[in-house]
Design a protein around this motif. Structure first.
Motif, short mmCIF file in Angstrom:
data_model
loop_
_atom_site.label_atom_id
_atom_site.label_comp_id
_atom_site.label_asym_id
_atom_site.label_seq_id
_atom_site.Cartn_x
_atom_site.Cartn_y
_atom_site.Cartn_z
N CYS A 40 0.85 -1.20 0.00
CA CYS A 40 0.00 0.00 0.00
C CYS A 40 0.89 1.26 0.00
CB CYS A 40 -0.89 -0.03 1.25
SG CYS A 40 -1.82 1.50 1.51
N CYS A 98 -7.52 -0.61 5.04
CA CYS A 98 -8.38 0.48 5.54
C CYS A 98 -8.93 1.26 4.36
CB CYS A 98 -7.58 1.38 6.48
SG CYS A 98 -6.41 2.44 5.60
N CYS A 153 0.26 4.53 4.55
CA CYS A 153 0.93 4.71 5.86
C CYS A 153 2.02 3.67 6.12
CB CYS A 153 -0.10 4.74 6.98
SG CYS A 153 -0.51 3.13 7.66
FE1 SF4 Z 1 -2.48 1.29 3.71
FE2 SF4 Z 1 -4.37 1.50 5.57
FE3 SF4 Z 1 -2.61 -0.48 5.69
FE4 SF4 Z 1 -1.87 1.99 6.21
S1 SF4 Z 1 -3.31 0.78 7.41
S2 SF4 Z 1 -0.75 0.53 4.94
S3 SF4 Z 1 -3.08 3.18 4.77
S4 SF4 Z 1 -4.15 -0.17 4.10
#
Ligand code: SF4
Length: 686
Positions: A13, A49, A16
């Motif tokens: 991703c 998320c 974050c």
């Molecule tokens: Fe991506 Fe959400 Fe996982 Fe963070 S918590 S790496 S924004 S999917």
């Protein structure tokens, strides 16, 4: 199409620092990618998320930069790569000839891979300057400084897995993982809390983490040192110190005792605005737990006393013996998918890859031997300092993936200063507020189109993989940097970085904590650093035997309250603090273009307590003007009890109401991180 691509390409991703894995599958149309769950992903096991789930929406976005742009007569026009790169390198050469190597600044980015940041910082050193930095300066520079000084490594001491399995108490200070690291929260932290881990959260704002916490200490912004000193004093007075640990594994305990000798806990509780008995209860819970873990976030680091704030968390962990085993430690939660790695690979003004200080002759020589050129020996300027030196020492700026016009504090001054630069080049995937000021804009590839490695918040190095074709005439950051370096330094010096794996092979030679990692070893699981050789499994938690300090001991150092550099007065009676939202990311260049994310929160807002709103005549959802000594911003008011009276809370994500026009650019003297978290402000109503 390969079998892997047919089943979806495993990558990470782009948002974050949790580093969740996901699969991408190329669609029918050019650049179209579809998301698929990666159920075996090591961190998240398929869960995502809202940001991760919407991450593909910006890949094929109609506003992607596709062609190089050069400024002519004040306007941008499309150009060939040849023309654009010729303009970049001739201007960089001119600036170096006219003013010397230290007249350029280079900004790396935690949105970019380890390989890209590594090559950018190498380009800067070869150009003749250590004026290279990255956005970590704005988020966790003080955390890194304190952890490195007192424990040895500027990184999370433990891993998410051991923290979930072993911790009895989570002390979450200035962080909001439920909204800023949602999968870490839902999969690890919340799970543990449901299974009876006690959660203390210290934060001036009520948020999803505090709603789940057993105890929320709603501290006034900028008073974290007195709060933790109450905790430490309570521990000392009640005999909850781990005396064996302090005796055998720490130094400096006497300094802490002296610092707190005449400390007045009641006065300190008044300063923090938190009931003394709540702080004392939190102290008892933490100190008497078998294993207690601290999570620290930007609520601690983004202060002019950020390094001392984090030092006090280290003091707390050391005096209670909560370091060096699973379920303990001091654990910074990182906001971008490669904050950790960007620093590890040396995109910093004072350290080379592997945190070798630029003024360490022996360490620098080892790096120079691999690179084949001499590195400047004097530390350069940090990113805020580079901007502040515009028109004086610094005349040109190379920006890779950053947006300082929106991200740096005192934004009106940033605009004026950047106007003083003789030349700015920006490499990005979208036209940003900073790119609007540039002389040349170079279209780069997005996270779904390029490979490389990123290092997540718990030191896990993971591979990203290209899943779709490069759009238009965009190019990979690595290829652009190679081309710029080759043109700048001539045929006699080989600056061609090669592909990401070739760059990584060089990077690990000069970065001892990565030395045992190869692309093959990373596979789909990744490897936690430190990993010193190819037999090394990597360490999920640090400091089992000793700390990585010169003495091998953990450093305790007492610290005292330093009020924010700017406190409330009659003209500016509020303290303005800022933090991020679950559904947005940094300066919004990606998240505000995502239909799903912008639908959820379409514009900026400021939380204001009903007591203040009544007094000032502010209606919920009315637009108000926030004013600080540095500027003003019009923003929608959200009247609620998420903040206490006297506190304003807003976000940095929206260029239409850029809250950093108001924030203070006072710097922490050690880490040079700005004081985003506490500025004096007032509210004006039409
Ligand atoms: Fe991506 Fe959400 Fe996982 Fe963070 S918590 S790496 S924004 S999917």
């Amino acid at each position: 199409m390969s079998k892997e691509a047919d089943e979806g390409v495993c990558t990470i991703c782009p948002y974050c620092g949790v580093g969740c894995g996901l699969k991408l599958k190329e669609g029918e149309e050019q650049g179209e990618v579809r998301l698929q769950p990666w159920f075996d992903a090591p961190v998240n096991e398929g869960a995502l998320c809202i940001k991760g789930g919407a991450s593909t929406e910006v890949v094929n976005h109609e506003e992607r930069l596709m062609e190089p742009l050069v400024r002519e007569d004040g306007e941008f026009r499309e150009a060939t790569w040849e023309e654009a790169l010729e303009r970049v390198t001739s201007e960089m050469s001119r600036i170096r000839e006219e003013y010397g190597g230290n007249s350029m600044g280079f900004f790396g980015s935690s949105k970019c891979t380890n390989e890209e940041n590594y090559v950018l910082q190498k380009l800067a050193r070869r150009y003749g300057t250590n004026n290279v930095d990255n956005c970590t300066r704005m988020c966790h520079a003080s955390t890194v400084a304190a952890l490195r000084e007192s424990l040895g490594a500027g990184a999370m001491t433990n891993s998410m897995q051991d923290l979930m399995e072993e911790a009895d108490v989570y002390w979450i200070h200035g962080a909001n993982p439920a909204e800023q690291h949602p999968i870490a929260h839902s999969k690890y932290f919340r799970q543990a809390a449901l299974e009876d881990t006690f959660v203390v959260q210290v934060d001036p704002h009520v948020n999803k983490t505090s709603r789940d916490a057993d105890l929320h200490l709603q501290v006034k912004p900028g008073t974290d040192i007195p709060l933790l000193n109450i905790v430490l004093k309570t521990i000392l007075d009640n005999g909850w110190v781990d005396e064996d640990f302090v005796e055998e594994r720490t130094e400096g305990f006497e300094h802490l005792v002296e610092t707190l000798e005449d400390f007045d806990v009641e006065e300190a509780a008044d300063i923090c605005g938190v009931p003394l008995e709540d702080i004392e209860r939190a102290a008892e819970v933490y100190a008497t737990a078998e294993n207690a873990a601290i999570f620290t976030g930007m609520g601690m680091s983004q202060h002019a006393c950020g390094t001392d704030n984090v030092q006090n968390e280290i003091n707390l962990a050391l005096v209670t013996g909560n370091l060096g085993r699973p379920g303990t430690g001091v654990n910074p939660l990182r906001g971008q998918n490669n904050v950790q790695g960007t620093c590890d690979v040396g995109a910093m003004y004072n350290t080379l890859p592997g945190y070798v200080p630029v003024d360490d002759d022996e360490g620098r020589a080892a790096v120079e031997e691999v690179w084949g050129f001499e590195v400047p020996t004097v530390p350069g300027l940090s990113n805020v300092e580079i901007t502040q030196a515009a028109g004086e020492q610094v005349h040109g700026l190379y920006v890779m993936g950053e947006n300082p016009v929106i991200s740096e504090p005192n934004g009106n001054e940033v605009l004026e200063l950047l106007d003083e630069m003789e030349f700015i080049v920006v490499q990005d995937i979208f036209m940003s507020d900073t790119a609007e000021l540039a002389d040349v804009v170079l279209p780069a590839t997005s996270w779904a189109e390029r490979g490389g490695t990123v290092t997540n918040t718990d030191r896990r190095v993971q591979r990203m993989r290209a899943a779709t074709r490069v759009p238009g005439n965009a190019r990979h950051d690595l290829d652009i940097l190679s081309d710029v370096g080759t043109r700048l330094f001539g045929e006699g010096f080989d600056f061609d970085a090669g592909d990401p794996e070739e760059v990584f092979e060089e990077l690990r030679q000069v970065t001892p904590i990565y030395r045992g990692i190869t692309y093959d070893r990373l596979g789909l699981e990744g490897v936690h650093w430190p990993c010193y050789d190819e037999e090394d499994e990597g360490d999920p938690f640090l400091y089992e035997e000793s700390f990585d300090t010169p003495s091998g001991l953990g450093g305790i150092r007492g610290v005292t309250h330093q009020p924010p550099r700017e406190v409330e007065d009659e003209t500016y009676p509020f303290v303005l603090t800022t933090a991020r939202l679950e559904e947005h990311y940094n300066t919004g260049t990606m998240s505000t273009r995502s239909p799903t994310l912008i639908r959820r929160t379409p514009e900026n807002f400021v939380d204001i307590n009903p007591v203040d709103a009544d007094r000032l005549g502010v209606e919920d959802e009315a637009y108000v003007k926030l004013v600080s000594r540095r500027g003003d911003v019009v923003v929608k008011a959200s009247v609620n009890e998420n903040v206490k009276p006297g506190v304003l809370w807003s976000t940095p994500h929206f260029s239409e109401s850029p809250i950093n026009r108001l924030t203070n650019d006072a710097l922490d003297p050690v880490a040079k991180i700005p004081e985003y978290k506490a500025s004096a402000a007032r509210v004006e109503v039409d």
